[in-house]
Motif scaffolding. Structure first.
Motif, PDB file in Angstrom:
ATOM      1  N   ASP A  43     -45.642 -15.403  10.203  1.00  0.00           N
ATOM      2  CA  ASP A  43     -45.206 -15.840  11.427  1.00  0.00           C
ATOM      3  C   ASP A  43     -46.096 -16.360  12.221  1.00  0.00           C
ATOM      4  OD1 ASP A  43     -42.727 -14.759  10.710  1.00  0.00           O
ATOM      5  OD2 ASP A  43     -43.073 -12.547  11.600  1.00  0.00           O
ATOM      6  N   LEU A  44     -47.490 -15.706  12.612  1.00  0.00           N
ATOM      7  CA  LEU A  44     -48.516 -16.114  13.148  1.00  0.00           C
ATOM      8  C   LEU A  44     -49.031 -17.471  12.383  1.00  0.00           C
ATOM      9  CD1 LEU A  44     -50.592 -12.809  14.127  1.00  0.00           C
ATOM     10  CD2 LEU A  44     -48.726 -14.090  15.633  1.00  0.00           C
ATOM     11  N   THR A  45     -49.233 -17.636  11.458  1.00  0.00           N
ATOM     12  CA  THR A  45     -49.688 -18.680  10.754  1.00  0.00           C
ATOM     13  C   THR A  45     -48.886 -19.964  10.966  1.00  0.00           C
ATOM     14  OG1 THR A  45     -50.740 -17.440   8.886  1.00  0.00           O
ATOM     15  CG2 THR A  45     -50.384 -19.837   8.699  1.00  0.00           C
ATOM     16  N   ALA A  89     -58.225 -10.019  17.367  1.00  0.00           N
ATOM     17  CA  ALA A  89     -58.191  -8.955  16.900  1.00  0.00           C
ATOM     18  C   ALA A  89     -59.015  -7.782  17.503  1.00  0.00           C
ATOM     19  CB  ALA A  89     -59.189  -9.437  15.516  1.00  0.00           C
ATOM     20  N   ARG A  90     -59.940  -8.063  18.401  1.00  0.00           N
ATOM     21  CA  ARG A  90     -60.439  -6.816  19.086  1.00  0.00           C
ATOM     22  C   ARG A  90     -59.907  -6.498  20.421  1.00  0.00           C
ATOM     23  NH1 ARG A  90     -66.932  -7.271  21.023  1.00  0.00           N
ATOM     24  NH2 ARG A  90     -67.059  -4.985  21.886  1.00  0.00           N
ATOM     25  N   SER A 139     -52.263 -15.826  22.008  1.00  0.00           N
ATOM     26  CA  SER A 139     -51.436 -15.595  22.783  1.00  0.00           C
ATOM     27  C   SER A 139     -50.265 -14.428  22.293  1.00  0.00           C
ATOM     28  CB  SER A 139     -50.702 -16.661  23.361  1.00  0.00           C
ATOM     29  OG  SER A 139     -51.606 -17.592  24.111  1.00  0.00           O
ATOM     30  N   SER A 140     -50.189 -14.582  20.981  1.00  0.00           N
ATOM     31  CA  SER A 140     -49.237 -13.650  20.190  1.00  0.00           C
ATOM     32  C   SER A 140     -49.589 -12.378  19.688  1.00  0.00           C
ATOM     33  CB  SER A 140     -48.427 -14.441  19.303  1.00  0.00           C
ATOM     34  OG  SER A 140     -48.020 -16.034  19.488  1.00  0.00           O
ATOM     35  N   SER A 141     -50.975 -12.218  19.946  1.00  0.00           N
ATOM     36  CA  SER A 141     -51.608 -10.711  19.220  1.00  0.00           C
ATOM     37  C   SER A 141     -50.981  -9.737  19.812  1.00  0.00           C
ATOM     38  CB  SER A 141     -52.867 -11.041  19.669  1.00  0.00           C
ATOM     39  OG  SER A 141     -53.201 -10.767  20.916  1.00  0.00           O
ATOM     40  N   GLU A 142     -50.293  -9.399  21.010  1.00  0.00           N
ATOM     41  CA  GLU A 142     -49.692  -8.311  21.605  1.00  0.00           C
ATOM     42  C   GLU A 142     -48.307  -8.188  20.951  1.00  0.00           C
ATOM     43  OE1 GLU A 142     -48.654  -6.186  25.771  1.00  0.00           O
ATOM     44  OE2 GLU A 142     -49.876  -7.842  25.710  1.00  0.00           O
ATOM     45  N   GLU A 143     -47.821  -9.107  20.302  1.00  0.00           N
ATOM     46  CA  GLU A 143     -46.520  -9.115  19.292  1.00  0.00           C
ATOM     47  C   GLU A 143     -46.619  -8.952  18.048  1.00  0.00           C
ATOM     48  OE1 GLU A 143     -43.481 -11.422  22.183  1.00  0.00           O
ATOM     49  OE2 GLU A 143     -45.439 -12.054  22.264  1.00  0.00           O
ATOM     50  N   ALA A 144     -47.908  -8.861  17.437  1.00  0.00           N
ATOM     51  CA  ALA A 144     -48.135  -8.946  16.253  1.00  0.00           C
ATOM     52  C   ALA A 144     -48.126  -7.423  15.631  1.00  0.00           C
ATOM     53  CB  ALA A 144     -49.494  -9.584  15.695  1.00  0.00           C
ATOM     54  N   PRO A 165     -52.523  -7.031  14.433  1.00  0.00           N
ATOM     55  CA  PRO A 165     -53.353  -8.102  15.050  1.00  0.00           C
ATOM     56  C   PRO A 165     -54.904  -8.009  14.499  1.00  0.00           C
ATOM     57  CG  PRO A 165     -53.045  -6.287  16.502  1.00  0.00           C
ATOM     58  CD  PRO A 165     -52.047  -6.072  15.577  1.00  0.00           C
ATOM     59  N   GLN A 166     -55.306  -7.000  13.989  1.00  0.00           N
ATOM     60  CA  GLN A 166     -56.671  -6.788  13.793  1.00  0.00           C
ATOM     61  C   GLN A 166     -56.777  -7.767  12.255  1.00  0.00           C
ATOM     62  OE1 GLN A 166     -55.102  -4.203  14.637  1.00  0.00           O
ATOM     63  NE2 GLN A 166     -56.060  -3.635  16.489  1.00  0.00           N
ATOM     64  N   LYS A 167     -55.823  -7.639  11.511  1.00  0.00           N
ATOM     65  CA  LYS A 167     -56.011  -8.636  10.186  1.00  0.00           C
ATOM     66  C   LYS A 167     -55.267  -9.976  10.303  1.00  0.00           C
ATOM     67  CE  LYS A 167     -56.804  -4.864   7.040  1.00  0.00           C
ATOM     68  NZ  LYS A 167     -56.224  -4.101   5.916  1.00  0.00           N
ATOM     69  N   ALA A 168     -54.146  -9.826  11.151  1.00  0.00           N
ATOM     70  CA  ALA A 168     -53.038 -10.957  11.207  1.00  0.00           C
ATOM     71  C   ALA A 168     -53.821 -11.860  11.977  1.00  0.00           C
ATOM     72  CB  ALA A 168     -52.047 -10.313  11.637  1.00  0.00           C
ATOM     73  N   VAL A 169     -54.418 -11.831  13.075  1.00  0.00           N
ATOM     74  CA  VAL A 169     -54.821 -13.014  14.030  1.00  0.00           C
ATOM     75  C   VAL A 169     -56.006 -13.718  13.202  1.00  0.00           C
ATOM     76  CG1 VAL A 169     -55.948 -13.601  15.995  1.00  0.00           C
ATOM     77  CG2 VAL A 169     -54.246 -11.784  16.126  1.00  0.00           C
TER      78      VAL A 169
END
Length: 585
Positions: free
Chosen positions: A37-39, A90-91, A252-257, A260-264
């Motif tokens: 989704d993030l990609t 990620a952080r 911007s979408s990291s809070e909905e991942a 996020p540590q790996k996906a972002v």
């Protein structure tokens, strides 16, 4: 050092850092986005109208077939900024992107400055894409929509405004805002559909385009591969850089991942790689299909197929361009409300925008209000006027995020005392005695903060001399050369002073490689591109900042009635702890 204690106390009153919750995954939003989704969000944010319009414009007017090298350089420059966003995403998996990263690292005042400008940048960007979308669709129908509007609805001749209200552009923004308000999964689903169609059309363009390719179009007879030389390639790179600015939607979408540590970081790398590959290959195909100097800058790809006798292929390209612009619209409408939500939640904007719908788990108020504002801009401003005011907010955000990476990376561990730090197994520990003699009693963190500030100032000074020294400033050659040497030395020395300190090493999340060199290079590139912007853009920036100083707010972190950059007292109920490394600011 330098008698900075009074300044430090004043700085502490003026500014403060954001303290994050212990549970970084806690959120009022819904964590449901995967790496895929993030990609696709990142790809959708970058591969839009630029692929179908920018490639032809840059190739014809600035670079020629060497536009592929311009996109390569621009992709590498964008990668430096993307690395910084990936580390923070990620952080610190919180919404708000550059605003949040700046708030955590260098403080509230600078965070508001960045957030306020990114808001306007997204509004203008969304309105400009909607205008481009409308104009492209109108051109397919031989401008029937424009003719009908001017004849039967209204038209006007007012400076800085469009000749007629673009109801189609405004309408698509209102409809898109309505769908996005149903939740992040609906937004992601729509982006999947449009991105899949767009990528399918890109594959079609590449396969069919290479079949029609004629290497003679790169020959000396047609002007050669790089008719404008190295200067043209570099000028083209500065323009092509803006084709990649959409990757920040991932942060911007990291809070909905979900993870996020790996996906972002993964999504950022893959999406930027796919976008750069698409731009380079499509540029190659375009300049091989027809001579570069005959390209139509408004619809180069579709026109190229029409001229080769494949009108049906031009229709396919037109469909792909419409879908690609839809993905960019969705990404703008997705990012903007979340930045507004983050600012409102921190008390730096109207508190009504901090409300999250309990069913859809999205900031509906922010989505609908700013969707309507964006639609209003698209309704009354023409595309050229909108584009003139783009870019400065994005470049400013990139600069601060890169600086924030350096500041946070070299933040000293407060649990480690000064005495133990000097005897710890540190590869840079051998420099400590010399640092003490050279810099006195300053803490290492203070030196890093001052060095980052010097890094930014020297970058600005160096770029001003390079851009304006020989023409606008009329500097003699000896003065021009001397200033270049002085500011270059200041830049290098600042990097060296940062490098000799011990950085934090956290293998749990992604970290930018080659710090401080990578973010330092990113700062220099971003500042140079800002110097290329028109004076109208800087005027807009100044006016917008002046408006932002008086924006009312009433969030949870402050009891004051308005956010003023000149205020000196914050809510005393919340204690603000300033680490030693921050005092230098």
């Amino acid at each position: 050092m330098l008698g900075c204690a009074p300044a430090v106390r004043l700085c502490q009153k003026l500014n403060r850092l954001k303290t994050l919750d212990d549970d970084m995954m806690a959120t009022s939003l819904k964590r449901c986005l995967s790496t895929l989704d993030l990609t696709l969000l990142g790809v959708g944010g970058m591969v839009g109208s630029g692929l179908y319009v920018l490639t032809g414009t840059v190739a014809k007017d600035m670079v020629g077939p060497a536009v592929i090298i311009s996109f390569l350089f621009a992709g590498i420059a964008s990668l430096l900024a993307a690395f910084c966003y990936a580390e923070f995403g990620a952080r610190i998996p919180k919404t708000g992107s550059a605003y949040m990263f700046t708030y955590v690292s260098v403080g509230e005042v600078w965070a508001f400055l960045i957030g306020w400008n990114v808001i306007l940048e997204n509004m203008i960007g969304g309105a400009a894409v909607a205008r481009a979308w409308s104009g492209y669709l109108d051109s397919i129908f031989n401008h029937a929509i424009q003719n009908f509007t001017e004849t039967h609805i209204m038209q006007w001749n007012i400076p800085f405004l469009a000749h007629y209200p673009d109801l189609l552009a405004a309408g698509i923004l209102v409809v898109a805002s309505f769908f996005i308000s149903f939740g992040v999964q609906v937004s992601s689903y729509l982006n999947h559909i449009f991105s899949t169609i767009s990528m399918g059309v890109i594959i079609f363009i590449l396969v069919f385009g290479f079949v029609l390719a004629e290497p003679a179009n790169w020959s000396q007879k047609e002007g050669g591969f790089a008719p404008f030389g190295l200067s043209g390639i570099l000028a083209g790179s500065a323009t092509c850089f803006y084709a990649f600015v959409g990757f920040d939607v991932i942060a911007s979408s990291s809070e909905e991942a979900k993870n996020p540590q790996k996906a972002v970081p993964i999504a950022t790398a893959i999406s930027l790689g796919l976008a750069a590959t698409a731009y380079i290959l499509v540029s190659t195909v375009l300049t091989l299909m027809v001579p570069w100097h005959t390209l139509d800058p408004n619809s180069a790809l579709a026109d190229a197929f029409f001229r080769r006798g494949y009108s049906w292929a031009g229709v396919v390209v037109a469909v792909g361009s419409i879908c690609a612009m839809n993905t960019v619209l969705l990404c703008n409408l997705f990012s903007l409300p979340r930045i507004v939500y983050a600012m409102a939640e921190d008390g730096l904007f109207f508190s009504i925008f901090a409300r999250v719908n309990p069913v859809t788990k999205v900031p509906v108020n922010a989505i609908l209000v700013f969707g309507v504002l964006m639609a209003t801009m698209a309704l009354i401003f023409d595309l050229e006027a909108l584009v003139q005011f783009l870019s400065i907010g994005t470049l400013l955000a990139y600069t601060f995020v890169a600086a924030s990476v350096i500041v946070l990376r070299f933040q000293p561990d407060k649990s480690t005392s000064k005495s133990t730090a000097s005897t710890s197994p540190n590869p840079n520990a051998c420099w400590e005695p010399y640092l003490g003699r050279l810099l006195g009693d300053c803490e290492p963190g203070e030196v890093v903060a001052f060095s980052v500030l010097t890094l930014i100032v020297s970058s600005v000074s160096l770029c001003v001399v390079l851009e304006f020294g020989t023409q606008q400033l009329h500097l003699p050659m000896w003065s021009f050369t001397m200033l270049l040497v002085i500011f270059s030395l200041a830049f290098v020395i600042s990097l060296a002073l940062i490098w000799i300190h011990e950085p934090q090493s956290d293998s749990k999340t992604f970290q930018v490689p080659l710090v401080p060199l990578s973010p330092g290079a990113s700062i220099l590139i971003n500042v140079f591109l800002m110097m290329k912007l028109s004076y109208l853009t800087w005027i807009r920036f100044t006016v917008w900042i002046a408006i932002g100083k008086k924006v009312p707010h009433g969030g949870r972190q402050s009891e004051t009635s308005s956010f003023d950059l000149d205020r000196t007292v914050h809510n005393q109920k919340e204690a603000c702890e300033f680490p030693e490394w921050y005092n230098a600011w």
